[in-house]
Write a protein that holds these residues in place. Structure first.
Motif, PDB file in Angstrom:
ATOM      1  N   PHE A 198       0.854  -1.187   0.000  1.00  0.00           N
ATOM      2  CA  PHE A 198       0.000   0.000   0.000  1.00  0.00           C
ATOM      3  C   PHE A 198       0.891   1.237   0.000  1.00  0.00           C
ATOM      4  O   PHE A 198       1.867   1.302   0.736  1.00  0.00           O
ATOM      5  N   VAL A 199       0.532   2.200  -0.838  1.00  0.00           N
ATOM      6  CA  VAL A 199       1.187   3.506  -0.835  1.00  0.00           C
ATOM      7  C   VAL A 199       0.099   4.568  -0.897  1.00  0.00           C
ATOM      8  O   VAL A 199      -1.083   4.255  -1.103  1.00  0.00           O
ATOM      9  N   THR A 200       0.486   5.810  -0.735  1.00  0.00           N
ATOM     10  CA  THR A 200      -0.490   6.890  -0.757  1.00  0.00           C
ATOM     11  C   THR A 200      -1.178   6.974  -2.119  1.00  0.00           C
ATOM     12  O   THR A 200      -0.537   7.173  -3.148  1.00  0.00           O
ATOM     13  N   GLY A 201      -2.475   6.775  -2.125  1.00  0.00           N
ATOM     14  CA  GLY A 201      -3.253   6.926  -3.344  1.00  0.00           C
ATOM     15  C   GLY A 201      -3.224   5.762  -4.301  1.00  0.00           C
ATOM     16  O   GLY A 201      -3.733   5.862  -5.415  1.00  0.00           O
ATOM     17  N   ALA A 202      -2.643   4.636  -3.908  1.00  0.00           N
ATOM     18  CA  ALA A 202      -2.574   3.499  -4.828  1.00  0.00           C
ATOM     19  C   ALA A 202      -2.310   2.211  -4.057  1.00  0.00           C
ATOM     20  O   ALA A 202      -1.908   2.235  -2.896  1.00  0.00           O
ATOM     21  N   VAL A 203      -2.560   1.100  -4.730  1.00  0.00           N
ATOM     22  CA  VAL A 203      -2.302  -0.220  -4.159  1.00  0.00           C
ATOM     23  C   VAL A 203      -1.389  -0.977  -5.124  1.00  0.00           C
ATOM     24  O   VAL A 203      -1.855  -1.530  -6.119  1.00  0.00           O
ATOM     25  N   PRO A 204      -0.072  -0.976  -4.870  1.00  0.00           N
ATOM     26  CA  PRO A 204       0.833  -1.748  -5.731  1.00  0.00           C
ATOM     27  C   PRO A 204       0.434  -3.222  -5.734  1.00  0.00           C
ATOM     28  O   PRO A 204       0.282  -3.824  -4.673  1.00  0.00           O
ATOM     29  N   PRO A 205       0.261  -3.813  -6.909  1.00  0.00           N
ATOM     30  CA  PRO A 205      -0.271  -5.175  -6.976  1.00  0.00           C
ATOM     31  C   PRO A 205       0.787  -6.228  -6.666  1.00  0.00           C
ATOM     32  O   PRO A 205       1.991  -5.990  -6.835  1.00  0.00           O
ATOM     33  N   PRO A 206       0.359  -7.406  -6.239  1.00  0.00           N
ATOM     34  CA  PRO A 206       1.286  -8.540  -6.171  1.00  0.00           C
ATOM     35  C   PRO A 206       1.681  -8.957  -7.574  1.00  0.00           C
ATOM     36  O   PRO A 206       0.939  -8.729  -8.536  1.00  0.00           O
ATOM     37  N   LEU A 207       2.839  -9.570  -7.704  1.00  0.00           N
ATOM     38  CA  LEU A 207       3.361  -9.904  -9.024  1.00  0.00           C
ATOM     39  C   LEU A 207       3.265 -11.391  -9.330  1.00  0.00           C
ATOM     40  O   LEU A 207       3.884 -11.863 -10.287  1.00  0.00           O
ATOM     41  N   GLY A 208       2.480 -12.111  -8.553  1.00  0.00           N
ATOM     42  CA  GLY A 208       2.380 -13.549  -8.749  1.00  0.00           C
ATOM     43  C   GLY A 208       1.818 -13.943 -10.101  1.00  0.00           C
ATOM     44  O   GLY A 208       2.188 -14.985 -10.655  1.00  0.00           O
ATOM     45  N   ALA A 209       0.933 -13.125 -10.663  1.00  0.00           N
ATOM     46  CA  ALA A 209       0.307 -13.455 -11.948  1.00  0.00           C
ATOM     47  C   ALA A 209       1.017 -12.817 -13.129  1.00  0.00           C
ATOM     48  O   ALA A 209       0.640 -13.045 -14.276  1.00  0.00           O
ATOM     49  N   ALA A 210       2.028 -12.004 -12.865  1.00  0.00           N
ATOM     50  CA  ALA A 210       2.710 -11.280 -13.942  1.00  0.00           C
ATOM     51  C   ALA A 210       3.689 -12.192 -14.679  1.00  0.00           C
ATOM     52  O   ALA A 210       4.455 -12.925 -14.054  1.00  0.00           O
ATOM     53  N   THR A 211       3.661 -12.137 -15.994  1.00  0.00           N
ATOM     54  CA  THR A 211       4.610 -12.897 -16.799  1.00  0.00           C
ATOM     55  C   THR A 211       5.922 -12.118 -16.897  1.00  0.00           C
ATOM     56  O   THR A 211       5.990 -10.932 -16.546  1.00  0.00           O
ATOM     57  N   ALA A 212       6.953 -12.779 -17.403  1.00  0.00           N
ATOM     58  CA  ALA A 212       8.243 -12.114 -17.561  1.00  0.00           C
ATOM     59  C   ALA A 212       8.122 -10.899 -18.487  1.00  0.00           C
ATOM     60  O   ALA A 212       8.686  -9.833 -18.210  1.00  0.00           O
ATOM     61  N   THR A 213       7.366 -11.048 -19.570  1.00  0.00           N
ATOM     62  CA  THR A 213       7.181  -9.933 -20.502  1.00  0.00           C
ATOM     63  C   THR A 213       6.434  -8.784 -19.846  1.00  0.00           C
ATOM     64  O   THR A 213       6.790  -7.610 -20.021  1.00  0.00           O
ATOM     65  N   GLN A 214       5.404  -9.090 -19.074  1.00  0.00           N
ATOM     66  CA  GLN A 214       4.635  -8.038 -18.417  1.00  0.00           C
ATOM     67  C   GLN A 214       5.459  -7.290 -17.376  1.00  0.00           C
ATOM     68  O   GLN A 214       5.304  -6.081 -17.215  1.00  0.00           O
ATOM     69  N   ILE A 215       6.344  -7.991 -16.672  1.00  0.00           N
ATOM     70  CA  ILE A 215       7.218  -7.320 -15.713  1.00  0.00           C
ATOM     71  C   ILE A 215       8.155  -6.370 -16.449  1.00  0.00           C
ATOM     72  O   ILE A 215       8.348  -5.211 -16.032  1.00  0.00           O
ATOM     73  N   ALA A 216       8.736  -6.837 -17.549  1.00  0.00           N
ATOM     74  CA  ALA A 216       9.634  -5.988 -18.337  1.00  0.00           C
ATOM     75  C   ALA A 216       8.890  -4.771 -18.885  1.00  0.00           C
ATOM     76  O   ALA A 216       9.417  -3.650 -18.886  1.00  0.00           O
ATOM     77  N   GLU A 217       7.659  -4.972 -19.331  1.00  0.00           N
ATOM     78  CA  GLU A 217       6.870  -3.860 -19.858  1.00  0.00           C
ATOM     79  C   GLU A 217       6.546  -2.850 -18.760  1.00  0.00           C
ATOM     80  O   GLU A 217       6.662  -1.636 -18.966  1.00  0.00           O
ATOM     81  N   ALA A 218       6.149  -3.333 -17.586  1.00  0.00           N
ATOM     82  CA  ALA A 218       5.793  -2.430 -16.490  1.00  0.00           C
ATOM     83  C   ALA A 218       6.982  -1.582 -16.062  1.00  0.00           C
ATOM     84  O   ALA A 218       6.837  -0.387 -15.756  1.00  0.00           O
ATOM     85  N   VAL A 219       8.173  -2.173 -16.049  1.00  0.00           N
ATOM     86  CA  VAL A 219       9.371  -1.431 -15.656  1.00  0.00           C
ATOM     87  C   VAL A 219       9.629  -0.285 -16.637  1.00  0.00           C
ATOM     88  O   VAL A 219      10.007   0.815 -16.230  1.00  0.00           O
ATOM     89  N   ARG A 220       9.411  -0.519 -17.904  1.00  0.00           N
ATOM     90  CA  ARG A 220       9.660   0.525 -18.911  1.00  0.00           C
ATOM     91  C   ARG A 220       8.515   1.519 -19.033  1.00  0.00           C
ATOM     92  O   ARG A 220       8.728   2.696 -19.338  1.00  0.00           O
ATOM     93  N   VAL A 221       7.276   1.059 -18.795  1.00  0.00           N
ATOM     94  CA  VAL A 221       6.105   1.940 -18.945  1.00  0.00           C
ATOM     95  C   VAL A 221       5.881   2.781 -17.694  1.00  0.00           C
ATOM     96  O   VAL A 221       5.618   3.984 -17.760  1.00  0.00           O
ATOM     97  N   GLY A 222       5.972   2.144 -16.507  1.00  0.00           N
ATOM     98  CA  GLY A 222       5.653   2.850 -15.274  1.00  0.00           C
ATOM     99  C   GLY A 222       4.166   3.099 -15.139  1.00  0.00           C
ATOM    100  O   GLY A 222       3.717   4.244 -15.129  1.00  0.00           O
ATOM    101  N   PRO A 223       3.343   2.044 -15.037  1.00  0.00           N
ATOM    102  CA  PRO A 223       1.892   2.243 -14.976  1.00  0.00           C
ATOM    103  C   PRO A 223       1.443   2.937 -13.689  1.00  0.00           C
ATOM    104  O   PRO A 223       1.995   2.692 -12.613  1.00  0.00           O
TER     105      PRO A 223
END
Length: 254
Positions: free
Chosen positions: A159-184
């Motif tokens: 938990f952070v102010t104004g958002a809920v960082p999600p768990p990464l258990g369902a994230a694929t390797a590609t999705q993790i790489a994309e999130a790091v570059r996109v910054g959702p």
């Protein structure tokens, strides 16, 4: 002679067929964009800075709300692929945090929509991470330094102010790489200068390991940190202490 002519015709027709397939996919993506995305992102991915009335669409709340979203020109296939394959988009309504949810579109529809967004301008392609090349120890150190403050050290979310960082258990390797570059959403964007592709492979390898860690200490308690572990320890210790005091009291009373 006829055989040579046939070969020449086939060779000349091959590039045209190769170009026709992407064009058809982009055309299909355009129609999907008009159905699911244009209300917020505007025509041709131009974006909307000022909120304008946006009618409801598929998977959206059936109300008229303010539609405002960033431009998609130049974001490339990377951002579109991430938001669509995680179910972050289409967003149910504006103004809420995108969350992983059931996919509204099928794989073919997502491919078409990603192709259309990529055609709007030059942008990064979908990454191809190789976590097997990463270093697990380095990945743990990098994740602890850059990610654990929000996602927790074993990627169980937080938990952070104004958002809920999600768990990464369902994230694929590609999705993790994309999130790091996109910054959702509120997540910072990590450029290749800040985190190289090799370092990203190490981070992904660590996250993949954290999905099924080696719990040598015993009961994992959801891997959510020392506070619940301490509370459970105190609860068990207090229960044992009460039981011992009750037993001693009965013996002394007898």
């Amino acid at each position: 002679m006829k055989f040579r002519i046939v070969v020449v015709v086939l060779l000349l027709g091959a590039p045209a067929a190769a170009l026709a397939a992407p064009s058809a996919q982009v055309e299909r993506g355009l129609h999907l964009y008009g159905r699911y995305c244009i209300a917020c992102h505007g025509p041709n991915g131009s974006g909307q800075v000022r909120p304008t009335p946006a009618g409801a669409g598929p998977a959206r709340d059936q109300i008229v709300e303010a539609g405002a979203a960033p431009s998609l020109r130049g974001v490339g296939a990377l951002a579109a692929d991430f938001y669509l394959r995680t179910g972050y988009m289409p967003l149910k309504r504006t103004g809420i945090q995108p969350r992983r949810s059931r996919l509204l579109l099928g794989p073919g529809e997502i491919d078409a929509l990603v192709a259309y967004v990529a055609s709007l301008g030059t942008g990064p392609p979908v990454p191809r991470p190789q976590p097997s090349r990463g270093d697990l120890s380095e990945g743990q150190a990098l994740f602890t330094r850059n990610c654990a403050g929000c996602h927790q050290v074993v990627a169980e979310g937080g938990f952070v102010t104004g958002a809920v960082p999600p768990p990464l258990g369902a994230a694929t390797a590609t999705q993790i790489a994309e999130a790091v570059r996109v910054g959702p959403y509120v997540m910072p964007t990590f450029s290749k200068r800040r985190l190289s592709d090799a370092q990203l492979d190490s981070i992904i390898r660590y996250v993949e390991w954290a999905k099924h860690p080696d719990d040598r200490g015993g009961w994992a308690l959801g891997h959510i940190g020392p506070i619940p572990e301490g509370l459970v320890t105190w609860f068990l210790a207090a229960s044992v202490l009460v039981a011992v005091c009750t037993l001693l009291g009965r013996r002394l009373g007898g």
